[in-house]
Scaffold this active site. Structure first.
Site, PDB file in Angstrom:
ATOM      1  N   SER A   1      38.829  47.664  36.422  1.00  0.00           N
ATOM      2  CA  SER A   1      39.063  46.668  37.461  1.00  0.00           C
ATOM      3  C   SER A   1      38.011  45.564  37.343  1.00  0.00           C
ATOM      4  CB  SER A   1      39.069  47.335  38.832  1.00  0.00           C
ATOM      5  OG  SER A   1      39.626  46.505  39.803  1.00  0.00           O
TER       6      SER A   1
ATOM      7  N   ASP B   1      50.775  47.547  39.505  1.00  0.00           N
ATOM      8  CA  ASP B   1      49.439  47.362  40.071  1.00  0.00           C
ATOM      9  C   ASP B   1      49.389  46.099  40.934  1.00  0.00           C
ATOM     10  OD1 ASP B   1      46.760  47.128  40.638  1.00  0.00           O
ATOM     11  OD2 ASP B   1      46.081  47.417  38.576  1.00  0.00           O
TER      12      ASP B   1
ATOM     13  N   HIS C   1      47.255  50.748  40.089  1.00  0.00           N
ATOM     14  CA  HIS C   1      45.867  50.488  39.752  1.00  0.00           C
ATOM     15  C   HIS C   1      45.119  51.734  39.304  1.00  0.00           C
ATOM     16  CE1 HIS C   1      42.572  47.675  39.750  1.00  0.00           C
ATOM     17  NE2 HIS C   1      41.819  48.471  40.484  1.00  0.00           N
TER      18      HIS C   1
END
Length: 683
Positions: free
Chosen positions: A537, A623, A658
């Site tokens: 991320s 995501d 995610h």
């Protein structure tokens, strides 16, 4: 591996550019963003992603035996029939338990007074036939009759909220199909607060649902007008107040609702002030508030609920102690803090006397665990270090003695004497002292020949604790060291440590990471080209930047769901997270300096014609946080631009978000793939 592979997929370029602040930026892979997002139906895009996945499978095929071996090792260290320590809440004891072979747990309870176990939520059965399954909230009403639970079955993080009658085991209501976050029950168990997300995945309002009524008629308790703020709900530990909180990454505002009368209009504790944060709990007729209004490391204040904006200081802010959380109990105010980067748990009684719990090692991770009751007989804490498995303790309120309730089991065996751990301090180029936690097998060479797996995150004030992991043993047992760089952007050394790595000071985060690697080299742990790095991320953004700036240092890069198309994302106010992210990264739409800063480091925009290390990039089609096209565009530009022949792989989970695939074994398998990649790519 490359000699026997077909050519990798090539994403076509299509002319596209935009001009902002007088600067024109070319973006020839902009077409990889489906115009109909969040629906992805463009066949050109889907065909390209499928081709990348096929190439990933082909490239990793020779390593399947290694992947399977590592997966088996990781699974062998996992107690398959694991369960949590039961925790008392009212008249019930609650816990979760896995059966051997199950991907998901079952959630149980039994009466404190004695009686049969009751199955509340059978996740394995609920997940049958689903490629993705994740339970979000699972909250029992105060009277113990009802369970509010939310489920996401595609990774998009839009949860369906249902109410279950625990006496029958049947769901009796579907409250909403677009919830996100927790719920808060009224004192009478007849109503609950929940939040909903809009089409752009912004948690923008709180609603009140009364059990047995039509959810379409649920009252809107609060709706946030600022598109950068997110709304959340909760309750104080004494259950006197329901809380509606709103805020972004630097500013918060909290509203109070009497839990016994949830229809009462919410009252603001203190109106929002930019860059001021506060959190609220309640005990003994007072509000107890943690805030950074006068000190960067926060202070604790008290307020009367009738005049909640009038604050009296209880614990002053300190340059030495960083206050990270509070919890108000009948006997104590529990304070979570970090001193010199190490976790502390302090109990302050209501006369003002404070005592801290003693932990046994010099470097560790510790903190409060699940403590649902206002007046518990003991406090539940957790503890681990890089060599000590996770331990659950009960802490005696009077003596602070720790009673171990559960030590994480490693069924295949674990001998801590085979490993050593250190906490180094490495000088950054501007003089800052960056901590690095490292664990390695006893006998690890410190002559520059060793291999190191270096991890970091470095954003949002999120610290990476020096805690235990069974997964990394697969690297340690193959002679590697594993290190965590506690770089600026995280709050490992206090809130100012975070501020020194955000927005206009963002370059400190990237430089700290590379300087930490150089510090490990100088200390003899490794050498350039013998370091595998990993982040996800915002940590994936870090991977992208340092791959551009210092490619010669890295033997391999693993970037999970990486935030790498930073400029485009921060210029697109229609994306789910963008407005709320401007305080973290800067707003390039209105601020030319922020535009130049982001353009200067955005990994996708700074790919250059030079040699890059081997790279594994992952993403998720569903995501909502880091959209799939960010890793896809980055991989496409890298393929078209880099001058080396090193392996570059892109894997997009077509049915996940995610966090990657759901299920505990699927997560292990993806980690095994990453480890196999670095083991075969770092010479």
């Amino acid at each position: 591996m490359t000699d026997t592979l077909p050519p990798p997929p090539v994403a076509a370029t299509r002319p596209h550019s935009f001009t902002t602040h007088g600067i024109t930026v070319d973006d020839p892979w902009a077409w990889l963003k489906d115009a109909g997002y969040p629906e992805v139906t463009d066949t050109d895009i889907l065909d390209y992603l499928k081709a990348e996945n096929a190439f990933f499978d082909a490239a990793m095929a020779p390593q399947r035996d290694l992947i399977d071996t590592i997966f088996a090792e990781m699974k062998g260290r996992m107690k398959e029939d694991d369960s949590s320590v039961p925790q008392k809440d009212g008249e019930w004891l609650y816990w979760w338990a896995y059966e051997a072979g199950a991907q998901y747990p079952r959630r149980w309870r039994r009466p404190v007074a004695g009686g049969p176990d009751q199955l509340m939520l059978d996740e394995p059965t609920e997940a049958e036939g689903k490629d993705y399954f994740r339970v979000g909230t699972a909250s029992v009403s105060p009277d113990g009759r009802l369970l509010a639970w939310g489920v996401d079955d595609n990774g998009a993080e839009r949860f369906t909220l249902r109410i279950r009658d625990l006496a029958t085991g049947l769901d009796i209501e579907t409250v909403s199909i677009v919830t996100n976050g927790g719920v808060a029950w009224s004192a009478g168990s007849d109503a609950l607060l929940y939040t909903e997300v809009n089409d752009n995945w912004r948690s923008y309002r709180a609603r009140l649902h009364r059990i047995g009524t039509d959810p379409a008629e649920d009252a809107i308790v609060y709706e946030e007008a600022d598109e950068g703020f997110r709304v959340a709900v909760g309750a104080t530990r004494d259950r006197e107040w329901l809380l509606v909180a709103t805020g972004d990454n630097q500013t918060t505002e909290v509203r109070l609702i009497p839990s016994r009368d949830p229809a009462t209009p919410p009252r603001v504790v203190s109106p929002r002030q930019v860059k001021r944060q506060y959190a609220v709990d309640s005990a003994h007729g007072s509000l107890w508030i943690l805030t950074n209004d006068t000190h960067v490391n926060f202070r604790i204040v008290r307020a009367d609920p009738s005049t909640p904006a009038v604050w009296d200081e209880v614990v002053a802010g300190s340059d030495h102690a960083y206050l990270t959380g509070i919890a108000a109990f009948r006997q104590h105010l529990m304070i979570a803090e970090r001193i010199d980067g190490l976790d502390q748990v302090t109990l302050r009684d209501w006369s003002g006397e404070s005592r801290s719990v003693a932990f046994p090692e010099a470097s560790y991770s510790a903190g409060p665990s699940n403590n649902p009751e206002f007046d518990p007989a003991s406090y539940r804490l957790t503890y681990s270090s890089m060599v000590t498995p996770l331990t659950v303790y009960d802490c005696d309120p009077a003596s602070l003695a720790l009673t171990p309730l559960k030590v994480q089991e490693v069924p295949s065996g674990y001998d801590p004497t085979r490993y050593a751990t250190e906490r180094l301090t490495v000088p950054a180029r501007d003089g800052a002292q960056v901590p690095v936690s490292i664990v390695y097998p006893v006998g690890f060479p410190k002559d520059g020949t060793g291999k190191v797996f270096l991890y970091a995150y470095g954003a949002y004030g999120h610290a990476i604790p020096p805690s235990f992991s069974t997964g990394r043993l697969s690297l340690l047992d193959r002679g590697w060291a594993y290190a965590i760089a506690h770089i600026r952007g995280g709050d490992d050394l206090g809130y100012d440590w975070y501020l020194q790595g955000k927005a206009e000071q963002r370059w400190n985060t990237f430089r700290d990471f590379s300087d930490a690697a150089r510090g490990l080299i100088a200390a003899g742990f490794t050498a350039p080209g013998r370091i595998a790095i990993n982040g996800g991320s915002a940590g994936g953004e870090l991977m992208g930047v340092v791959a551009n700036t210092d490619p010669e240092l890295w033997g391999a890069v693993v970037a999970d769901v990486p935030f790498v198309d930073v400029l485009n994302t921060m210029l697109d106010a229609s994306l789910p997270l963008t407005p709320g992210e401007w305080p973290e990264w800067g707003n390039p739409i209105t601020d030319p300096a922020a535009f130049e800063l982001i353009r200067g480091y955005s990994p996708y925009d700074n790919v250059a014609a030079k040699a890059y290390p081997p790279m594994l990039i992952t993403g998720g089609l569903n995501d909502p946080r880091v959209t799939y096209w960010e890793p896809a565009k980055w991989a496409a530009r890298l393929r078209a631009t880099k001058t080396d022949t090193n392996m570059l792989l892109l894997k997009i989970n077509m049915g996940a978000g995610h966090g990657g695939k759901s299920g505990r074994f699927e997560a292990l398998h993806e980690r095994a793939e990453a480890f196999a990649f670095v083991l075969t790519q770092v010479a």
